[in-house]
Scaffold this motif. Sequence first.
Motif, short mmCIF file in Angstrom:
data_model
loop_
_atom_site.label_atom_id
_atom_site.label_comp_id
_atom_site.label_asym_id
_atom_site.label_seq_id
_atom_site.Cartn_x
_atom_site.Cartn_y
_atom_site.Cartn_z
N LEU A 52 -2.54 -2.06 7.41
CA LEU A 52 -2.07 -0.78 7.12
C LEU A 52 -0.62 -0.76 6.52
O LEU A 52 0.24 -1.79 6.90
N PRO A 53 -0.36 0.13 5.68
CA PRO A 53 0.96 0.15 4.69
C PRO A 53 2.19 0.26 5.68
O PRO A 53 1.95 1.15 6.65
N VAL A 73 -7.77 0.44 1.38
CA VAL A 73 -8.11 0.80 2.73
C VAL A 73 -7.42 2.12 3.33
O VAL A 73 -8.30 2.87 3.90
N ARG A 74 -6.38 2.26 3.00
CA ARG A 74 -5.75 3.65 3.48
C ARG A 74 -6.36 5.12 2.77
O ARG A 74 -6.81 5.72 3.44
N GLN A 75 -6.49 4.73 1.59
CA GLN A 75 -7.33 5.75 0.68
C GLN A 75 -8.77 6.27 1.19
O GLN A 75 -9.08 7.19 1.60
N LEU A 113 -14.66 -0.86 5.71
CA LEU A 113 -13.73 -0.55 4.83
C LEU A 113 -12.80 -1.68 4.24
O LEU A 113 -12.36 -1.55 3.19
N ILE A 114 -12.39 -2.47 5.13
CA ILE A 114 -11.59 -3.64 4.77
C ILE A 114 -12.37 -4.49 4.12
O ILE A 114 -11.78 -4.90 3.03
N ALA A 115 -13.52 -4.66 4.36
CA ALA A 115 -14.34 -5.61 3.54
C ALA A 115 -14.68 -5.37 2.05
O ALA A 115 -14.48 -5.85 1.12
N ILE A 116 -14.95 -3.83 1.86
CA ILE A 116 -14.92 -3.27 0.75
C ILE A 116 -13.68 -3.33 -0.12
O ILE A 116 -13.78 -3.74 -1.43
N SER A 117 -12.75 -3.08 0.61
CA SER A 117 -11.29 -3.12 -0.31
C SER A 117 -11.06 -4.51 -0.74
O SER A 117 -10.24 -4.84 -1.68
N GLY A 125 0.84 -1.19 -0.06
CA GLY A 125 -0.11 0.09 0.00
C GLY A 125 0.65 1.39 0.06
O GLY A 125 0.31 2.41 -0.04
N THR A 126 2.17 1.19 0.08
CA THR A 126 2.81 2.33 0.12
C THR A 126 2.70 2.95 -1.10
O THR A 126 2.64 4.28 -1.33
N PHE A 127 3.09 2.43 -2.29
CA PHE A 127 2.94 2.87 -3.76
C PHE A 127 1.61 2.39 -4.47
O PHE A 127 1.66 1.12 -4.76
#
Length: 272
Positions: free
Chosen positions: A250-251, A186-188, A216-220, A76-78
């Motif tokens: 989490l990234p 998730v982060r965005q 949000l995790i489920a949607i992602s 998730g960093t980039f």
Amino acid sequence: MKASLLLIGLLSAGVAFAGAPAPHKEGIESKNYKWNAEGGEKMEALHKKGNVKNGEEVYEICGACHLPSGAGRADGTFPQLAGQHSTVLIKQMADIRSGERDNPTMYPFASTLTDPQELADASAYIQSLCIPIEHGKYEGADAAMMVAKGKELYEKECLECHGKTGEGNKEKFYPVITGQHCKYLVRQMTEIRDGKRRNANPDMVKIIKKYAEQQLIAISSYQSSMVRPGGMCEPKAGKKKQTCSKLDWLPALAGNQIPDAKPGHQMTENSK
């Protein structure tokens, strides 16, 4: 060649260059905020025809973090960029350059683009890349349940804008989410929900404002499982699966490490 030399210079500049201040422009926190307002270099770039060949050279500096393939980092960093709508790419890069979207890691690199034509060229090239099949997905023991729950939520409130297969809408600046990393999504969405993504669409903020972390995790989880017919890269043998469990979504942002580069692939006429 120009981009390669510039990249070497930027990377050798290290922390000093990374600390270069970005401009600040009022965003969603302002009562006068208007999402995707017309004007500025964004509109200039949108009216130019992007040159894919030139864009490949411009993209060299982006490939250090997002990889030559546009696959990004599964942690998730980039983000994964390949196959993204050129309109979305132009808007996001213009917003970062103007200070409407805060991204101190990306800003020093985005600021090297010399004019709206380079913005259009880079976006055209990135759009031409096939979407990597290997990306960060949710792989917890409860994956089937999470994906099913995410599908239910997605079809209720996300499908209208982002489409059945996550194809988005180029004309309306709604991004492609097919092939995006679970952790990045998730982060965005968390940042949009919490008002930290200052160039967010207020309509989306209203929709996800009510969602808790697990939703949000489920949607992602569901979004990262999507496949876009005709836009995906050919599968590769022996690739290790990337995961997005509830314990590690989490990234890993510490250090902003530059990943190893791997060859990218462009879409063929048959795969577009």
